[in-house]
Design a protein around this motif. Sequence first.
Motif, mmCIF file in Angstrom:
data_model
loop_
_atom_site.group_PDB
_atom_site.id
_atom_site.type_symbol
_atom_site.label_atom_id
_atom_site.label_comp_id
_atom_site.label_asym_id
_atom_site.label_seq_id
_atom_site.Cartn_x
_atom_site.Cartn_y
_atom_site.Cartn_z
ATOM 1 N N MET A 362 0.829 -1.202 0.000
ATOM 2 C CA MET A 362 0.000 0.000 0.000
ATOM 3 C C MET A 362 0.868 1.259 0.000
ATOM 4 N N ALA A 363 1.999 1.217 0.693
ATOM 5 C CA ALA A 363 2.913 2.369 0.682
ATOM 6 C C ALA A 363 3.463 2.587 -0.724
ATOM 7 N N PHE A 364 3.783 1.497 -1.425
ATOM 8 C CA PHE A 364 4.293 1.616 -2.796
ATOM 9 C C PHE A 364 3.255 2.271 -3.703
ATOM 10 N N ILE A 365 2.008 1.832 -3.606
ATOM 11 C CA ILE A 365 0.947 2.396 -4.447
ATOM 12 C C ILE A 365 0.790 3.889 -4.183
ATOM 13 N N GLU A 366 0.685 4.258 -2.918
ATOM 14 C CA GLU A 366 0.466 5.670 -2.581
ATOM 15 C C GLU A 366 1.676 6.523 -2.933
ATOM 16 N N SER A 380 11.279 9.602 -0.848
ATOM 17 C CA SER A 380 11.638 8.516 0.054
ATOM 18 C C SER A 380 10.484 7.528 0.152
ATOM 19 N N PHE A 381 10.839 6.247 0.163
ATOM 20 C CA PHE A 381 9.841 5.189 0.272
ATOM 21 C C PHE A 381 9.778 4.772 1.731
ATOM 22 N N LEU A 382 8.893 5.398 2.465
ATOM 23 C CA LEU A 382 8.680 5.217 3.891
ATOM 24 C C LEU A 382 9.799 4.510 4.653
ATOM 25 N N ASP A 385 11.395 5.165 10.410
ATOM 26 C CA ASP A 385 10.950 6.298 11.221
ATOM 27 C C ASP A 385 9.641 6.873 10.688
ATOM 28 N N GLU A 386 9.561 7.007 9.361
ATOM 29 C CA GLU A 386 8.328 7.521 8.753
ATOM 30 C C GLU A 386 7.165 6.554 8.967
ATOM 31 N N MET A 387 7.451 5.257 8.850
ATOM 32 C CA MET A 387 6.413 4.264 9.061
ATOM 33 C C MET A 387 5.907 4.287 10.500
ATOM 34 N N GLU A 388 6.823 4.461 11.428
ATOM 35 C CA GLU A 388 6.425 4.502 12.835
ATOM 36 C C GLU A 388 5.544 5.715 13.101
#
Length: 396
Positions: A362-366, A380-382, A385-388
């Motif tokens: 889902m992160a790749f799609i968005e 940047s691909f999450l 730190d960004e994911m958290e």
Amino acid sequence: MKKIKMGMVGGGEGAFIGAVHRLAAFMDGNIELVCGAFSADPEKSKVSGENMFLPAARCYDSYQQMFACEARLPADERMDFVVIVTPNHLHFPIAKLAFEYGFEVLSDKPATLNLKEALELEQLINKYDRLYGLTHVYTGYPLVKHAKELIVSGELGNIVKVFVEYSQGWLSNREDELSKQASWRLDPKQSGISCCIGDIGVHAANLVEYVTALPMVELCADLTNSVDGRRLDDDGTVLFKLSNGAKGVCIASQISLGEENNLVLKVYGDQKSLEWHQQDPNTLLLKSKVEPTKLIRAGVGDFSKKVNSAMRTPAGHPEGYLEAFANIYQNFVKQIQAKQSGKPCSNEEFDVPGIEQAVRGMAFIEQAVSASQSTKKWHSFLTEDEMEKERIDVSN
């Protein structure tokens, strides 16, 4: 040992992927379809179920009714897991309710309608201690697994370049939109923010990360709507960087006239490279600049236990999409059986794509859609730190 009991949401008459799931699930004889809510139309659901020789009482009007009724049945009668084969917008609410009623879930990809839902799904899995599998079917091919092992073992040396292409031509014209399969994929309310990248580009990205064992860390993208009036992309190119510094390109298209299901993966190392084609899945090419190209065929030579377990017939007997799909099902069944026996049952241990791949997909799609709309080159691909931060936002 007893058969694992499966319920199905979606996949009734006229649905292509539902039949594929059932064929794959039944291939090894240890899964039994016991119930379903096969359509949003109660009458169609009952007719579909009856045509599968299910008792009328187990052909439900809705998934809500199915979960409530199945949960009240004795443990040796109720379904053990549910497979979700609906348009994307229903994946999350169905999985959420299944977890709440105590059922394991195997879902079509993409996992959810958006990243926020995928992160919430991750929290629900942890909260209810449920198993969750995602049908990234191309990881089920034996020679894809062998390719992964070659790379991880260092056979290719340091990975420097990756090329992946997933080209189809079935949406190349306006009239192609009339089919049931096309109509919901091109509807943002049902499909989400992407058609092509969400439908097949995410498969290509998952294949790259699975085989190389390297996560994407940056990307830039150019997505297009090639037919006037379409609201979602039908073609796209994504450049990406992997965590070791290697660069790659992902081509995804549903308007490449004449292409069928052309998924191709090429991975280049500084010692050797490999090449695999989904339309010739029993062949893997291993290339070198100092040796003749080695043609590896499924069933010929020595393979690991994991790769051998994914092969079902002697060499020369073609295996393909259905067998790869069945491998996902069988690994998920083994995972369920391990859990029921009180044994370790992680997705990684049983080689089942799970919530980690769901979130990254889902992160790749968005990120691809966002990058395509931006004038900035690299995004940047999450990072962790960004994911958290995203997880904290969902929790709040």
